[in-house]
Design a protein around this motif. Sequence first.
Motif, mmCIF file in Angstrom:
data_model
loop_
_atom_site.group_PDB
_atom_site.id
_atom_site.type_symbol
_atom_site.label_atom_id
_atom_site.label_comp_id
_atom_site.label_asym_id
_atom_site.label_seq_id
_atom_site.Cartn_x
_atom_site.Cartn_y
_atom_site.Cartn_z
ATOM 1 N N GLU A 10 4.096 10.393 5.267
ATOM 2 C CA GLU A 10 4.346 10.841 3.902
ATOM 3 C C GLU A 10 4.001 9.751 2.889
ATOM 4 O O GLU A 10 3.407 10.012 1.847
ATOM 5 N N SER A 11 4.360 8.514 3.222
ATOM 6 C CA SER A 11 4.036 7.388 2.342
ATOM 7 C C SER A 11 2.524 7.213 2.219
ATOM 8 O O SER A 11 2.002 6.941 1.140
ATOM 9 N N SER A 12 1.841 7.361 3.345
ATOM 10 C CA SER A 12 0.382 7.242 3.340
ATOM 11 C C SER A 12 -0.253 8.321 2.466
ATOM 12 O O SER A 12 -1.160 8.045 1.667
ATOM 13 N N GLU A 13 0.237 9.556 2.607
ATOM 14 C CA GLU A 13 -0.289 10.652 1.787
ATOM 15 C C GLU A 13 0.009 10.415 0.308
ATOM 16 O O GLU A 13 -0.835 10.643 -0.555
ATOM 17 N N SER A 14 1.212 9.934 0.032
ATOM 18 C CA SER A 14 1.599 9.648 -1.351
ATOM 19 C C SER A 14 0.715 8.534 -1.926
ATOM 20 O O SER A 14 0.249 8.623 -3.073
ATOM 21 N N LYS A 15 0.485 7.508 -1.120
ATOM 22 C CA LYS A 15 -0.375 6.397 -1.555
ATOM 23 C C LYS A 15 -1.778 6.905 -1.856
ATOM 24 O O LYS A 15 -2.382 6.559 -2.878
ATOM 25 N N HIS A 16 -2.309 7.726 -0.979
ATOM 26 C CA HIS A 16 -3.656 8.275 -1.163
ATOM 27 C C HIS A 16 -3.729 9.106 -2.448
ATOM 28 O O HIS A 16 -4.679 8.992 -3.229
ATOM 29 N N LEU B 199 -1.784 8.835 -5.090
ATOM 30 C CA LEU B 199 -1.675 7.928 -6.240
ATOM 31 C C LEU B 199 -2.993 7.186 -6.495
ATOM 32 O O LEU B 199 -3.395 6.983 -7.643
ATOM 33 N N GLU B 200 -3.670 6.792 -5.414
ATOM 34 C CA GLU B 200 -4.963 6.131 -5.566
ATOM 35 C C GLU B 200 -5.982 7.069 -6.211
ATOM 36 O O GLU B 200 -6.762 6.653 -7.065
ATOM 37 N N GLN B 201 -5.960 8.324 -5.814
ATOM 38 C CA GLN B 201 -6.869 9.308 -6.407
ATOM 39 C C GLN B 201 -6.542 9.528 -7.884
ATOM 40 O O GLN B 201 -7.434 9.617 -8.722
ATOM 41 N N ASP B 202 -5.243 9.595 -8.218
ATOM 42 C CA ASP B 202 -4.836 9.737 -9.620
ATOM 43 C C ASP B 202 -5.307 8.546 -10.440
ATOM 44 O O ASP B 202 -5.810 8.697 -11.550
ATOM 45 N N LEU B 203 -5.145 7.356 -9.875
ATOM 46 C CA LEU B 203 -5.590 6.144 -10.573
ATOM 47 C C LEU B 203 -7.096 6.162 -10.783
ATOM 48 O O LEU B 203 -7.590 5.849 -11.874
#
Length: 125
Positions: free
Chosen positions: A36-42, A44-48
């Motif tokens: 879940e953290s990995s998906e959330s990180k991904h 957030l990276e896409q949003d950035l």
Amino acid sequence: KKRQELTQAEAASQEGREGDEERRLALEELSKEAEESSESKHALEQDLKRAVEPQKALERQMKLLKKEEQTANHQLLEANKRLQTKRDEIAQKAGSAESEQARRNERLRKAEEKLAAGKTKHSEL
């Protein structure tokens, strides 16, 4: 006595199995959290990346505009040099034309004086 040892061994193995089951559940929970953290990180990276893209596009456009400005400034300097050269040529030609006109005027004046002197000399005769 053997029964007691066997019962103790069974109890110990049951405890080991229960501990293994707890560890397995804990490991599954941690794996799930990590995913879940990995998906959330991904995400957030896409949003950035999407948020920064307009800024990067503007930076690229700014870089192109600065290059165009430098080119325009260079062309302006070259045009000013050519203009000054043409002005100098015109001034030089005007100076030459003025001096040429002055020479013609001087010749004309001398010719008129000579003619007037000839008329005066001729009328005296």
